[in-house]
Design an enzyme around this catalytic site. Structure first.
Site, PDB file in Angstrom:
ATOM      1  N   SER A  71       0.886  -1.348  -0.249  1.00 54.48           N
ATOM      2  CA  SER A  71      -0.155  -0.283  -0.045  1.00 54.48           C
ATOM      3  C   SER A  71       0.660   1.439   0.188  1.00 54.48           C
ATOM      4  CB  SER A  71      -0.927  -0.384   1.025  1.00 54.48           C
ATOM      5  OG  SER A  71      -2.514  -0.860   0.952  1.00 54.48           O
ATOM      6  N   LYS A  74       0.178   3.468  -2.963  1.00 62.63           N
ATOM      7  CA  LYS A  74      -0.744   4.394  -2.389  1.00 62.63           C
ATOM      8  C   LYS A  74      -0.421   5.952  -2.359  1.00 62.63           C
ATOM      9  CE  LYS A  74      -4.540   1.607  -0.634  1.00 62.63           C
ATOM     10  NZ  LYS A  74      -3.719   0.698  -0.877  1.00 62.63           N
ATOM     11  N   SER A 129      -5.959   2.855   4.295  1.00 60.31           N
ATOM     12  CA  SER A 129      -5.495   2.026   3.195  1.00 60.31           C
ATOM     13  C   SER A 129      -6.717   1.773   2.616  1.00 60.31           C
ATOM     14  CB  SER A 129      -4.059   1.410   4.360  1.00 60.31           C
ATOM     15  OG  SER A 129      -3.519   1.083   3.066  1.00 60.31           O
TER      16      SER A 129
END
Length: 434
Positions: A71, A74, A129
């Protein structure tokens, strides 16, 4: 070591971006006298610690090793999409926008057929997340595939050549990789955006829920940032953590101390929980080592358009602090900066050219009062007999100037008001120049 040597090859196809030493699989550090030793237990397969301001890499290991990013990808998603979307925009989520979220993804809890503000979705991205929030934002941006393509272009402008984007959320996908070096570039670019910085620093928030079956009213619930260092490590700003089966644990963080901001990235340590311990240890080392080590590399510059030139649809603080003049408003801002404080528009805060509303109002009233008094004195002067003795009281009240060379305002009361007005204006000027 010369800076040119550090970044040799950053712009060439055959060189190592940021400097040749960053391509080594071994630990890279160049201590000077009095430098602290690196932490002894660093198990991350790849890590890097750098000065966010200067871009100097203080130490690294295998900084360009391509690994699944989880993640932390991101951050690139936010770098790419955030400047394009108005954070106050409200969007009705459709079932199709949630249909392609990967199985086992981390979710914030977005519900289909309900409206969400863009700013709430960004909180879902950074705090929880949430892959569901990422996919909705990607659809707002034009679709998942378009967003993936734009992310790859953005990686190119950041010179993040280790990164291959397949999904916008970092979900494990064949061929999707990044590196400690690239993730650090993403964080450095993102932190220049005030919205990005605000979201990644948020510890808790309320997130919109579903509809209450009894009342029909919209519910909400608390979400908390999954970054375990946020609120615990002194001066931590953010930025993003991640975990998947293939990537293991990944973490990129930024912390500020003594006016200096350091960035750290750790990828795939031996155990998931160690990612935070090793990141904190590297930050501690970095703050102690500043000025006592030579850089072993350099974070290269963003070759794309600066955040300040984001399009008009960007949120009010995207790319710049609220109240900062945009490029299109530069002539007006320059003209306003030449005005005296009492002629400049009031501002609510920030570093704009005006003064605070209350002070501005008082200054205007004081100036108006002084002008009125001067005009009244001039009227008295015009009405005074031509034969009035020069030293008489009537001649004094109608004189052109008062004590100290100030504009004549007649009478002690008027002179006192004039002095008060001048003192107030001087105070305004002093406050604006501090």
């Amino acid at each position: 070591m010369a800076l040119a040597a550090l970044i040799r090859g950053a712009g060439g196809a055959g060189g190592v971006v940021g400097g040749e030493r960053l391509g080594s699989p071994d630990v890279q550090v160049a201590p000077l006298a009095g430098a602290p030793a690196l932490p002894s237990e660093l198990s991350g397969r790849s890590w890097l610690v750098a000065d966010a301001g200067t871009g100097e890499v203080l130490a690294a290991r295998n900084a360009h090793l391509q690994l699944p990013p989880a993640s932390t990808l991101k951050m690139l998603f936010a770098d790419t999409v955030m400047p394009k979307l108005d954070r106050s925009l409200e969007h009705q989520v459709t079932p199709a926008e949630l249909a392609d979220v990967g199985a086992g993804s981390s979710l914030v809890g977005v519900k289909e057929n309900l409206p969400y503000r863009v700013e709430d979705l960004w909180r879902g991205v950074f705090l929880s997340s949430g892959n569901d929030a990422v996919h909705v934002l990607a659809h707002i941006n034009g679709g998942v595939q378009q967003t993936v393509a734009e992310m790859q272009v953005r990686a190119g402008t950041l010179q993040a050549r280790d990164t291959k984007v397949v999904s916008p959320d970092g979900y494990d996908m064949d061929g999707q990789v990044s590196s400690a070096y690239d993730l650090t570039l993403f964080a450095r670019a993102g932190l220049r955006n005030a919205d990005f910085r605000s979201y990644c620093a948020t510890r808790t928030a309320r997130f919109p829920g579903g509809l209450d079956k009894l009342t029909g009213q919209r519910t909400s619930f608390d979400i908390a940032n999954t970054d375990r260092l946020l609120g615990k490590y002194p001066g931590l700003i953010g930025v993003k953590n991640g975990y998947t089966t293939n990537a293991g644990a990944t973490f990129t963080g930024a912390a500020e101390r003594g006016g200096r901001t350091l960035l750290v990235t750790v990828m795939h340590p031996e155990a998931q929980g160690k990612v935070y311990d090793e990141a904190a240890a590297l930050l501690d080392w970095g703050f102690a080592a500043v000025g006592k080590v030579q850089p072993v590399g350099q974070l290269v510059d963003d070759t794309g358009a600066p955040a300040e030139s984001a399009g008009p649809s960007a949120g009010p603080s995207a790319g710049a602090s609220a109240g900062a003049p945009t490029a299109s408003g530069a002539p007006e801002a320059a003209a306003a900066s030449q005005l005296p404080p009492w002629a400049q528009p009031p501002v609510l805060g920030g570093d704009g050219p005006g003064v605070a509303p209350a002070v501005w109002t008082a200054a205007v009233l004081g100036t108006a009062l002084a002008v009125w008094a001067a005009a009244r004195a001039a009227a008295h002067r015009r009405a005074a007999p031509a034969h009035a003795p020069a030293g008489s009281a009537r001649a004094y009240r109608g004189g052109a100037t008062a004590v100290g060379g100030a504009t004549g305002v007649g009478g002690r009361g008027h002179r006192r008001l004039a002095r008060q007005a001048r003192a107030l204006l001087r105070t305004c000027r002093t406050r604006r120049t501090r």
